[in-house]
Each structure stands twice: as structure tokens, then as C-alpha cells.
Design a protein around this motif. Structure first.
Motif, PDB file in Angstrom:
ATOM      1  N   THR A  92     -10.300  56.171  11.773  1.00  0.00           N
ATOM      2  CA  THR A  92      -9.019  56.419  11.111  1.00  0.00           C
ATOM      3  C   THR A  92      -8.136  57.335  11.955  1.00  0.00           C
ATOM      4  O   THR A  92      -6.931  57.103  12.107  1.00  0.00           O
ATOM      5  CB  THR A  92      -9.261  57.043   9.728  1.00  0.00           C
ATOM      6  N   ALA A  93      -8.740  58.384  12.519  1.00  0.00           N
ATOM      7  CA  ALA A  93      -7.968  59.323  13.336  1.00  0.00           C
ATOM      8  C   ALA A  93      -7.389  58.630  14.567  1.00  0.00           C
ATOM      9  O   ALA A  93      -6.265  58.935  14.991  1.00  0.00           O
ATOM     10  CB  ALA A  93      -8.848  60.495  13.748  1.00  0.00           C
ATOM     11  N   LEU A  94      -8.123  57.714  15.158  1.00  0.00           N
ATOM     12  CA  LEU A  94      -7.590  56.963  16.299  1.00  0.00           C
ATOM     13  C   LEU A  94      -6.360  56.167  15.905  1.00  0.00           C
ATOM     14  O   LEU A  94      -5.351  56.155  16.624  1.00  0.00           O
ATOM     15  CB  LEU A  94      -8.668  56.018  16.854  1.00  0.00           C
ATOM     16  N   ALA A  95      -6.436  55.489  14.768  1.00  0.00           N
ATOM     17  CA  ALA A  95      -5.308  54.680  14.318  1.00  0.00           C
ATOM     18  C   ALA A  95      -4.093  55.543  14.006  1.00  0.00           C
ATOM     19  O   ALA A  95      -2.951  55.094  14.152  1.00  0.00           O
ATOM     20  CB  ALA A  95      -5.707  53.869  13.081  1.00  0.00           C
ATOM     21  N   GLU A  96      -4.331  56.799  13.608  1.00  0.00           N
ATOM     22  CA  GLU A  96      -3.231  57.692  13.243  1.00  0.00           C
ATOM     23  C   GLU A  96      -2.809  58.604  14.386  1.00  0.00           C
ATOM     24  O   GLU A  96      -1.938  59.451  14.208  1.00  0.00           O
ATOM     25  CB  GLU A  96      -3.649  58.533  12.032  1.00  0.00           C
ATOM     26  N   GLY A  97      -3.444  58.462  15.539  1.00  0.00           N
ATOM     27  CA  GLY A  97      -3.051  59.239  16.706  1.00  0.00           C
ATOM     28  C   GLY A  97      -3.490  60.686  16.688  1.00  0.00           C
ATOM     29  O   GLY A  97      -2.879  61.526  17.358  1.00  0.00           O
ATOM     30  N   ARG A  98      -4.525  61.021  15.943  1.00  0.00           N
ATOM     31  CA  ARG A  98      -4.986  62.408  15.884  1.00  0.00           C
ATOM     32  C   ARG A  98      -6.461  62.550  16.244  1.00  0.00           C
ATOM     33  O   ARG A  98      -7.155  63.445  15.773  1.00  0.00           O
ATOM     34  CB  ARG A  98      -4.730  62.996  14.493  1.00  0.00           C
ATOM     35  N   ALA A  99      -6.949  61.663  17.107  1.00  0.00           N
ATOM     36  CA  ALA A  99      -8.361  61.719  17.496  1.00  0.00           C
ATOM     37  C   ALA A  99      -8.677  63.005  18.249  1.00  0.00           C
ATOM     38  O   ALA A  99      -9.743  63.603  18.054  1.00  0.00           O
ATOM     39  CB  ALA A  99      -8.713  60.499  18.351  1.00  0.00           C
ATOM     40  N   GLY A 100      -7.778  63.450  19.118  1.00  0.00           N
ATOM     41  CA  GLY A 100      -8.020  64.669  19.876  1.00  0.00           C
ATOM     42  C   GLY A 100      -8.198  65.864  18.986  1.00  0.00           C
ATOM     43  O   GLY A 100      -9.074  66.718  19.207  1.00  0.00           O
ATOM     44  N   GLU A 101      -7.380  65.943  17.921  1.00  0.00           N
ATOM     45  CA  GLU A 101      -7.482  67.053  16.973  1.00  0.00           C
ATOM     46  C   GLU A 101      -8.853  67.055  16.296  1.00  0.00           C
ATOM     47  O   GLU A 101      -9.483  68.105  16.135  1.00  0.00           O
ATOM     48  CB  GLU A 101      -6.378  66.917  15.933  1.00  0.00           C
ATOM     49  N   LEU A 102      -9.326  65.876  15.919  1.00  0.00           N
ATOM     50  CA  LEU A 102     -10.615  65.787  15.226  1.00  0.00           C
ATOM     51  C   LEU A 102     -11.766  66.143  16.166  1.00  0.00           C
ATOM     52  O   LEU A 102     -12.731  66.814  15.766  1.00  0.00           O
ATOM     53  CB  LEU A 102     -10.800  64.377  14.671  1.00  0.00           C
ATOM     54  N   LEU A 103     -11.693  65.719  17.409  1.00  0.00           N
ATOM     55  CA  LEU A 103     -12.775  65.962  18.358  1.00  0.00           C
ATOM     56  C   LEU A 103     -12.872  67.426  18.787  1.00  0.00           C
ATOM     57  O   LEU A 103     -13.879  67.836  19.364  1.00  0.00           O
ATOM     58  CB  LEU A 103     -12.606  65.069  19.590  1.00  0.00           C
ATOM     59  N   LYS A 104     -11.830  68.206  18.534  1.00  0.00           N
ATOM     60  CA  LYS A 104     -11.891  69.635  18.830  1.00  0.00           C
ATOM     61  C   LYS A 104     -12.594  70.430  17.737  1.00  0.00           C
ATOM     62  O   LYS A 104     -12.803  71.633  17.882  1.00  0.00           O
ATOM     63  CB  LYS A 104     -10.470  70.184  19.034  1.00  0.00           C
ATOM     64  N   ASP A 105     -12.929  69.749  16.640  1.00  0.00           N
ATOM     65  CA  ASP A 105     -13.587  70.406  15.507  1.00  0.00           C
ATOM     66  C   ASP A 105     -15.097  70.378  15.739  1.00  0.00           C
ATOM     67  O   ASP A 105     -15.715  69.312  15.686  1.00  0.00           O
ATOM     68  CB  ASP A 105     -13.233  69.657  14.222  1.00  0.00           C
ATOM     69  N   PRO A 106     -15.730  71.539  15.998  1.00  0.00           N
ATOM     70  CA  PRO A 106     -17.192  71.530  16.219  1.00  0.00           C
ATOM     71  C   PRO A 106     -17.959  70.969  15.037  1.00  0.00           C
ATOM     72  O   PRO A 106     -19.014  70.356  15.213  1.00  0.00           O
ATOM     73  CB  PRO A 106     -17.517  73.012  16.437  1.00  0.00           C
ATOM     74  N   GLY A 107     -17.426  71.141  13.829  1.00  0.00           N
ATOM     75  CA  GLY A 107     -18.090  70.593  12.655  1.00  0.00           C
ATOM     76  C   GLY A 107     -18.172  69.079  12.710  1.00  0.00           C
ATOM     77  O   GLY A 107     -19.179  68.478  12.324  1.00  0.00           O
ATOM     78  N   PHE A 108     -17.107  68.447  13.197  1.00  0.00           N
ATOM     79  CA  PHE A 108     -17.153  66.985  13.298  1.00  0.00           C
ATOM     80  C   PHE A 108     -18.087  66.539  14.410  1.00  0.00           C
ATOM     81  O   PHE A 108     -18.769  65.522  14.283  1.00  0.00           O
ATOM     82  CB  PHE A 108     -15.747  66.417  13.531  1.00  0.00           C
TER      83      PHE A 108
END
Length: 612
Positions: free
Chosen positions: A249-265
Motif C-alpha cells: 500500500t505504501a508503495l502505491a501511495e508513494g510513502r515506502a521510504g517513510e515506512l522503511l525508516k520505521d524500525p518497528g516495521f
């Protein structure tokens, strides 16, 4: 008169099967049981969504162990996976450990076993940015599945949505109807193209079902139901679906980088999605994150990892590259069975040993690298504290400390050499005698006598050879000669010993190419009737030490597993390692030092919860 076994096992040994899949089950069972030249090595199971394709393969797997002719060696669901993650899964199930696609192909090519695979949902393989090759199932076919199927001793049943994903020519094709079926509905009669021993086929080939293409990534919500928009997600409490689909979902919305910076994810997200997305260098990320993930991801693919285990593995990888990420991961990592204290990727010893330092505490690590350089490190933090001048021609593959200032070195040719660890050190006379004795200076050497492993504790030295024999020496009673016993059918890969002075017994542990770890004690002179452990992997290093939890044995394996045994209780704790381990040492306080071609690290074992 002996009645020959039937060509095909009785289908009654398998669970009941209903629906369209039941009509083709006998053909699938015959394919699984027969490996003669007339039977195709590839079976394609195709049909529309809900037609029972995956259920049919699950049915074969459920009964496969009931007959040796139908044994399935690996079953890897391909949905949402890429070539790398598929290779890791195959490697785990085949006993190799997580390998790259190229490494897996080489190992399978060298494996003497006839191998049978099941691969559900190949048409749904692919992950990551949709404009990159890894997002399409054909990439997994070209890089891994196709080359695997080209190997003559590999047979596979593969689920596909259409017959153009893999070449169907010469394959057995089992085609199920394109419609859904379920409880209370009449199944649509199956259309089949099945292999018949007479050379004929039954039924027409079914055209590719409409809508069988992989759905576009990014269709699932990233947030949990009821979560406030934009609020941080507690990934520990997120549903399995949210963890699996959030990055799509984050890839489709253009926010994959933000999600991958989250150590929890990183700790809880989809392994295949993260691996595929990090391969896209267009996504801006901290410079060291990709390197940390590349090191940790194969170990993270170990089945059944708890959250704390995933944190411990990521923390270990981060210690070697990203101190900030390591600190963020440390609190959860410290709740695991083990926590890394330090990791130095640049320290790649071919041999290592622990010795007592000036204060007579075991806080000195001696390492030798492939160039023959000898270094001294502090065990507590890995810092370099000295160098040792040694013969530059010496290339040890094994070390054993016989005194605080002298080690016995074993080279790749099976020759022993004293290694002095200080400028004014002297080798005990017994060490020179052992070297002369086993180097063939006193008798004609035999190839079967070539030494392959060594270990030492107190005044005892254990040596092992390519024939599977171990030799236990006492440096204080050399005149008595060695006590010798053959423990393995093939070469010994590692050995160690431990003196129990209160009972006058020496325990010897040896590990061999036969996949066995064996224990022998000097009191009885006999080996244990069964191995401590036997696996379909090769043990690469062993170590023993007396700790607060009793006498512990640690065994490193070629599949990147490390097993810690509490010998008195017969309990074993499995640990997943970043890389293969070639040298292994255990301290009395539960510190484990592991080294190999990809670096050296120390782990603090949590002895209170290690076997819980």
C-alpha cells in the motif's frame, strides 16, 4: 513368494478429497510415485480462482510421508515472494540454510538425492515496485524456478494460473474448472489434460482462466481498522494482514521510504516486500539501511522466529554498520535468548582461540586470518590490543590454546605447529612432541591420518583426522601415548574436549561430515550409543564450557544454525546466525564468540531463559 509393491500407493492412505480436485488426484498421485523416464518430471496444476489448485497440492503433501516413493523434500508457497526469498525458503527446507538463488542452484545440482518439490501459487509470485522485474512472476521463473526444473534429478508439481508461465510441452497438465466451488454447491466437472501410460491424454487442455494475472500491488490498507489517520502504528499489535500488505500500500501511495525508516516495521513487516522494495535505489533511505537488511534478511527467513529473535538478528547486523539503528533495536533484542555485544565484519578469521590475559581472566581473543596475520582482541568489545609475529607461511585453519602464551596451530595440510603468543614465550616440550608425532616425522604418514580438527582444555589435547578418528593426549603423560577411538564414518570437521577434574573424566566431542555430533568420555573409553545430534547439515565448529547453567556444548552448522546444549539435561536451544560460523568459543559467563568468512561477533547468552 514376495508380492511386488503396487506401482502407485493406495490413495486411501491420503485424506479424503472432494470437488474438482478429486477427479485428478489419482493422476497426481501416480505422477508423484513414479520416477521412470516415461513420467514427466514437471506436473502443472492449473485452473481458475477457487477451483482447488492449492488444495490439491496440499492434499498430496498431507499424505506424502506415508510412502517413501512420494516424499516431498520442499514445499514453498510462491505467492508474494521473489526469487531471493524463494531461494531462502528452499534452502531452509533442504537443509542448506538460506542461500542466494545462484548458491541454491549450485547446491541442488550437487545434491545426490532425487528431489521432489511442490510450488503453489507460482502465478502470484512477485513483489515490490511494479515497474521492476521482481514484481512479475516471470522473474522468479527465469532466475530460479526454470533453472531448478532443468536439473535432471528435480521433479516438481507447480500451481500456475495459465499455461504460458512455464513451458507445458512434455509436462503432465492437470486442469481444474475455472469456477469456484464450496460447501453446498455442486462442483463443475473438471477439465483435464492428464498423462496416461499409454501415451494418450484425457480431456482438452483448458485455456488460461480470465483474470488470473497477479493483482496490482498496493490494494490493501496499511492501517489497522479503527486507527486514527496518520497515527503511528504499533506493529507488534497489528494484524498479520496489515503486516504483510502495508508496504504494498505504501508503495502505491508513494510513502515506502517513510515506512522503511520505521524500525518497528522492519521488525514486523513482510520479509519479501521489504527485500524487494529495498532493491529499488530510487527510494531515498539512510545509506546504511540496505546493507544492514542485506546481511540480516537471509537469517530473518528462518521459520517461526519470534519478534525478539528478529530484533536480535537485526541488532547484530546493525552493530556492524549502523550504530543508531542498533541502539533503537537494542531494548527488544535484549529480551531474546541472546544479544549481540559487538560485531566486526572486517575481522574474518580462519582460526581463533581464547586465552587468559595478564589478569588471568579469559578476555583475550587470538585470531588468524587468511594471510596468516595473528591479532589479539579484547573479548569484551572486540578492540585490537596487540599483534603477534609469526611465520608468514603459516596459514592455520584451527587453533587450540595449550598455555596462556602458546597455542597449537593446525594448517590446511593437516600439519601441527606451535604458535607463540608473546615475544618471550616458549612452547612446552609436549607441544613439539605432538607436532613431530602427528606430522609423520617418526613414522610413515598415511593419507587417512591427516588431521582435520583440534581442541584443548587444561593439559589435554584432542586431535581428529580425515578417517573419523579422534586422539586424546595428556601433555603431562605423553609417554602413555594417545587414547584413540573412531567416532565417525567420514572426516571430522571439529572437535573439543573438557576436563572434569572432580571425577577424573575428560569429555570429548567431535563433529563429522556425516552430520553427527558425538560424545566420548575417557572413563569408559566408549562413545555414547547415539549421537548428541544428527542433522542433514554439516557441523562446522564445536565448543564446551562450564557455566552457571552447567556444562554447555555449542555446535555451529553449515545452514547458519547454532545449537546450544545443556548436556546434563539434554536440552537444546536453536539460534539463527547471520553467516556461516567456522570458529566458535564459549566463556564461563555465557559469552559466545563466533567467527567466519563474514566477520566476528560475540553474543551474550541469556542463561536464565535460553531453554524456556
Amino acid at each position: 513368494m514376495v508380492t511386488p509393491a503396487p506401482a502407485v500407493p493406495a490413495i486411501q492412505a491420503w485424506p479424503p478429497l472432494a470437488g474438482p480436485a478429486a477427479a485428478v488426484a489419482p493422476a497426481l498421485l501416480e505422477w508423484a510415485a513414479r520416477d521412470d523416464a516415461a513420467m514427466p518430471r514437471l506436473c502443472l496444476v492449473t485452473g481458475g480462482p477457487g477451483s482447488g489448485k492449492s488444495h490439491l497440492l496440499a492434499w498430496l503433501l498431507a499424505g506424502s510421508d506415508s510412502d517413501p516413493r512420494t516424499t516431498v523434500h520442499a514445499t514453498v508457497p510462491a505467492r508474494g515472494q521473489i526469487a531471493e526469498t524463494l531461494a531462502w525458503e528452499f534452502g531452509h527446507q533442504l537443509g542448506y540454510g538460506p542461500l542466494s538463488a545462484d548458491e541454491l542452484l549450485a547446491r541442488v545440482a550437487a545434491d545426490p538425492r532425487p528431489l521432489r518439490f511442490l510450488l503453489p501459487d507460482l502465478h502470484a509470485a512477485g513483489r515490490g515496485p511494479t515497474d521492476l522485474p521482481a514484481a512479475r512472476p516471470q522473474d522468479a521463473v527465469e532466475r530460479l524456478v526454470g533453472p531448478l526444473l532443468a536439473l535432471p534429478h528435480v521433479r516438481a508439481a507447480v500451481e500456475v494460473g495459465a499455461l504460458d508461465l512455464l513451458p507445458a510441452e512434455g509436462a503432465l497438465v492437470l486442469a481444474l474448472g475455472p469456477h469456484r466451488f464450496g460447501p453446498g454447491t455442486l462442483p463443475v466437472p473438471a477439465q483435464q489434460q492428464v498423462y496416461d501410460p499409454s501415451g494418450s491424454t484425457v480431456g482438452p487442455a483448458m485455456p488460461a482462466p480470465a483474470g488470473s494475472a497477479q493483482p496490482a500491488a498496493g490494494t490493501a490498507p496499511a492501517d489497522e481498522p479503527g486507527a486514527e489517520p496518520g497515527a503511528p502504528i504499533d506493529w507488534r499489535k497489528a494484524s498479520r494482514r496489515s503486516r504483510e500488505e502495508a508496504l504494498d500500500t505504501a508503495l502505491a501511495e508513494g510513502r515506502a521510504g517513510e515506512l522503511l525508516k520505521d524500525p518497528g516495521f522492519l521488525l514486523h513487516g513482510s520479509l519479501s516486500a521489504i527485500t524487494a522494495t529495498l532493491a529499488d535505489h530510487r527510494i531515498p533511505l539512510p545509506s546504511r539501511l540496505r546493507g544492514v537488511w542485506q546481511q540480516a534478511a537471509p537469517a530473518l527467513s528462518t521459520p517461526g522466529l519470534a519478534d525478539s529473535a528478529r530484533a536480535a538478528i537485526l541488532h547484530l547486523a546493525a552493530l556492524g554498520a549502523d550504530a543508531r539503528l542498533a541502539e533503537l533495536l537494542r531494548p527488544l533484542a535484549e529480551t531474546h535468548r541472546w544479544t549481540a555485544r559487538w560485531y566486526r565484519p572486517s575481522s574474518r578469521p580462519t582460526a581463533a582461540v581464547l586465552t587468559a590475559g595478564p589478569a588471568q581472566s579469559v578476555d583475550r581473543l587470538v585470531t588468524v586470518d587468511a594471510t596468516g596475520r595473528v591479532r589479539l582482541h579484547r573479548v569484551s568489545d572486540g578492540e585490537l590490543i596487540g599483534r603477534v609475529t609469526a611465520d608468514p607461511r603459516l596459514r592455520p585453519v584451527g587453533l587450540a590454546a595449550v598455555t596462556d602464551t602458546c597455542a597449537l596451530a593446525l594448517d590446511a595440510d593437516g600439519m601441527l605447529h606451535p604458535l607463540l603468543l608473546g615475544e618471550e614465550s616458549m612452547a612446552p616440550g609436549g607441544v613439539d612432541y605432538l607436532a613431530l608425532y602427528h606430522n609423520g616425522m617418526t613414522a610413515a604418514p598415511s593419507p587417512a591420518d591427516r588431521l582435520t580438527a583440534l581442541g584443548a582444555h587444561r593439559d589435554r589435547v584432542v586431535l581428529a583426522d580425515i578417517a573419523g578418528t579422534v586422539h586424546l593426549w595428556s601433555l603431562s603423560a605423553l609417554d602413555a601415548g594417545p587414547r584413540t577411538i573412531r567416532l565417525h564414518r567420514s572426516g571430522v570437521t571439529a572437535t573439543t574436549c573438557h576436563v572434569l577434574p572432580e571425577v577424573g573424566v575428560v569429555l570429548v566431542v567431535s563433529a563429522g561430515l556425516d552430520g553427527a555430533v558425538r560424545l566420548w568420555d575417557s572413563a569408559t573409553g566408549a562413545e555414547m550409543p547415539v549421537p548428541v545430534e544428527r542433522r542433514a547439515a554439516v557441523p562446522t565448529a564445536v565448543t564446551m564450557a562450564e557455566t552457571a547453567a552447567g556444562l554447555l556444548l555449542a555446535v555451529a552448522w553449515s545452514d547458519r544454525q547454532l545449537h546450544v546444549w545443556q548436556l546434563s539435561e539434554g536440552r537444546m536451544a536453536p539460534l539463527s546466525m547471520l553467516h556461516p560460523v567456522d570458529t566458535l568459543m564459549l566463556c564461563a559467563d555465557g559469552t559466545l564468540v563466533a567467527g567466519g568468512r563474514k566477520g566476528t561477533c560475540t553474543l551474550r547468552l541469556n542463561l536464565d531463559q535460553l531453554w524456556s
